[in-house]
Scaffold this active site. Structure first.
Site, PDB file in Angstrom:
ATOM      1  N   CYS A  97      36.960 -22.241  20.593  1.00  0.00           N
ATOM      2  CA  CYS A  97      36.434 -23.607  20.693  1.00  0.00           C
ATOM      3  C   CYS A  97      36.621 -24.139  22.125  1.00  0.00           C
ATOM      4  O   CYS A  97      35.959 -23.686  23.044  1.00  0.00           O
ATOM      5  CB  CYS A  97      37.069 -24.497  19.636  1.00  0.00           C
ATOM      6  SG  CYS A  97      36.181 -26.040  19.351  1.00  0.00           S
ATOM      7  N   HIS A 100      37.194 -21.679  14.237  1.00  0.00           N
ATOM      8  CA  HIS A 100      38.624 -21.820  13.977  1.00  0.00           C
ATOM      9  C   HIS A 100      38.966 -21.112  12.662  1.00  0.00           C
ATOM     10  O   HIS A 100      38.110 -20.916  11.810  1.00  0.00           O
ATOM     11  CB  HIS A 100      39.007 -23.295  13.821  1.00  0.00           C
ATOM     12  CG  HIS A 100      38.985 -24.090  15.085  1.00  0.00           C
ATOM     13  ND1 HIS A 100      39.958 -23.990  16.049  1.00  0.00           N
ATOM     14  CD2 HIS A 100      38.110 -25.031  15.528  1.00  0.00           C
ATOM     15  CE1 HIS A 100      39.686 -24.838  17.034  1.00  0.00           C
ATOM     16  NE2 HIS A 100      38.572 -25.481  16.750  1.00  0.00           N
TER      17      HIS A 100
END
Length: 501
Positions: free
Chosen positions: A354, A459
């Site tokens: 991310c 994630h």
């Protein structure tokens, strides 16, 4: 159902509103989150319908859950895990207000799962009257649907500078008429003073809601505590109802992420085979997703904040960030940019997740004032542009085909989630000039030409047992086994003696 042999109250099955048990702390880090998690599983194991609740959480560690009316929202990781421990589906009512720090004096406000720009702009003390109706409505709904609601407080209920605007501690306790437990970290020292001082600073009506003191992280012979518990009860009328041993590896992530940067951790009793360094920048987010690495035999996890702490690492991970541009500047100031380049040049693996993925590219472009503009690390020919709207998603995905040394992950079916403002794409002029990158899954997963650098927006990858097995040849304990182990301790920690039964 067995006779209750603990100091914990039991509800009448089917009676509404639910019994509310609230876990308060004398400070942050006292152990509220994991004690509440243990209680969620313990009550569930007694056969009750249970839900967790925390009115307001301040954390950059969040999970994606279904939102009312469809779509996705965010709640704090602690309440997500507590819901799993309780055996119920996580949802936004369990953590109606989430504050995500972006700087020392600024936090993004997430109300019932969605970013609220108007609330974000309001001064702290003015938010209470706007959010309390939504908080109390969420709590009342959970009370109407469950036998037990396990409520977690925040910080300390005796922060007297915040009592007038409180929406998370004693205001919640009064609203729910909760059975309150006050937890103190005895390993820090001064636990009895912390418990007495907290109790003494509460208003009289709030003191009556404190039903028990809990000593957490105790090491040594419990008999040496006497006569302090008896003296404390004589002063306050509140008994010490539990003494919990120090559990160095209880299996749950620390709510505030990297507690001791630079220290090495791993499953006890196993020789180190793989060292993973996670760069712990100031606004790192979702560090909880690396907890499985702490539980895998043979893996050593280092929270790194200096180049020296990358030495000896087999992999380095750049985690998510709530302030990517700011954390990137911090990273450069520590000399970590050169250290990361050297790590890759020497054959090491580098994984950006991310915000960490965004840092790997050439530039961060912010036309909307979301995060900030900044030059990237230049390790992948990518450019990230920040959008006003946040991308939220929870999904089962299939890992694309990857080249060595990450090839073992190819084709795995994985549960993942996304939380990001940025949209990333290859930089066309650099690719045309021959500086290539493998776009393994458009907009989501990239790999360097030599294979060593991996970047993705997903994630939660390390929380998949099949990925750990493929990557490390080992598994971490399942969350269910962690929850059950904690719940099994509750009967011992909160046990009534013959004299107190």
């Amino acid at each position: 159902m067995n006779k209750n042999t603990t100091h914990l109250p039991l509800p009448v099955p089917g009676q509404r509103p639910a019994l509310c048990v609230m876990v308060l702390g004398t400070s942050s880090g006292a152990g509220k989150s994991w004690v509440a998690t243990a209680l969620c599983r313990w009550y569930r194991n007694q056969g009750f319908k249970v839900a967790p609740f925390k009115a307001q959480n301040m954390s950059n560690h969040a999970r994606v859950v279904p939102a009312p009316g469809g779509g996705w929202g965010e709640i704090g990781t602690a309440q997500y895990l507590q819901a799993l421990a309780a055996g119920c589906a996580p949802e936004v009512r369990m953590n109606p207000l989430l504050l995500k720090p972006e700087a020392d004096m600024r936090s993004q406000v997430v109300l019932l799962g969605q970013v609220d720009q108007a609330l974000t702009q309001l001064p702290w003390r003015e938010r209470g009257r706007h959010v309390w109706p939504r908080i109390s409505k969420a709590l009342d709904a959970l009370r109407s649907e469950n036998d037990v609601v396990v409520i977690e407080g925040a910080g300390s209920p005796a922060e007297i500078n915040l009592q007038a605007s409180d929406v998370v501690n004693m205001r919640v306790a009064r609203h729910a008429q909760a059975h309150c437990l006050l937890v103190s970290d005895i390993d820090r020292g001064g636990a009895f003073a912390h418990l007495y001082g907290t109790w003494a600073l509460l208003q009289e009506e709030d003191r009556t809601l404190i039903r028990g003191f809990v000593l957490n992280k105790f090491r040594g012979d419990a008999r040496l505590l006497a006569p302090a518990p008896q003296m404390l009860e004589a002063l306050t009328g509140v008994p010490v109802v539990a003494t919990i041993p120090r559990l160095a590896q209880h299996g749950l992530p620390e709510e505030d992420g990297a507690q001791d940067a630079g220290a090495g951790y791993g499953a006890a009793g196993a020789p180190v085979q793989t060292t993973v360094a996670v760069v712990a920048y100031p606004r790192a987010s979702n560090l909880d997703e690396f907890q499985p690495l702490l539980n895998v035999p043979g893996v050593r996890l280092v929270w790194a904040r200096s180049p020296a702490q990358l030495h000896g690492a087999d992999w380095v991970i750049l985690p998510g960030s709530k302030a990517t541009a700011s954390d990137l500047r911090w990273l450069r100031a520590q000399g970590l940019d050169a250290a990361l380049a050297a790590h890759v040049a020497q054959g090491g693996r580098l994984w950006g997740i991310c915000g960490g993925l965004q840092m790997l590219g050439e530039a961060l472009i912010d036309l909307h004032g979301v995060d900030g503009n900044e030059a990237g690390l230049g390790l992948l020919p990518l450019v990230t542009a920040f959008d006003v709207d946040k991308q939220l998603l929870h999904a089962e995905v299939t890992m694309p085909q990857l080249a060595p040394p990450w090839q073992a992950l190819s084709g795995l079916a994985l549960q993942v989630y996304e939380i990001h403002h940025g949209q990333t794409r290859p930089r066309g002029d650099m690719v045309a000039a021959g500086q290539g990158v493998h776009e393994c899954l458009p907009g989501l997963v990239w790999q360097s030409i030599d294979g060593r650098i991996l970047g993705s927006y997903w994630h939660g990858l390390l929380e998949n047992a099949n990925l750990l097995q493929a990557l490390l040849g080992a598994n971490a304990p399942t969350l269910d086994s962690v929850f059950d182990r904690l719940a099994s301790g509750v009967d011992e920690w909160f046990a009534r003696t013959a004299a107190s039964a």
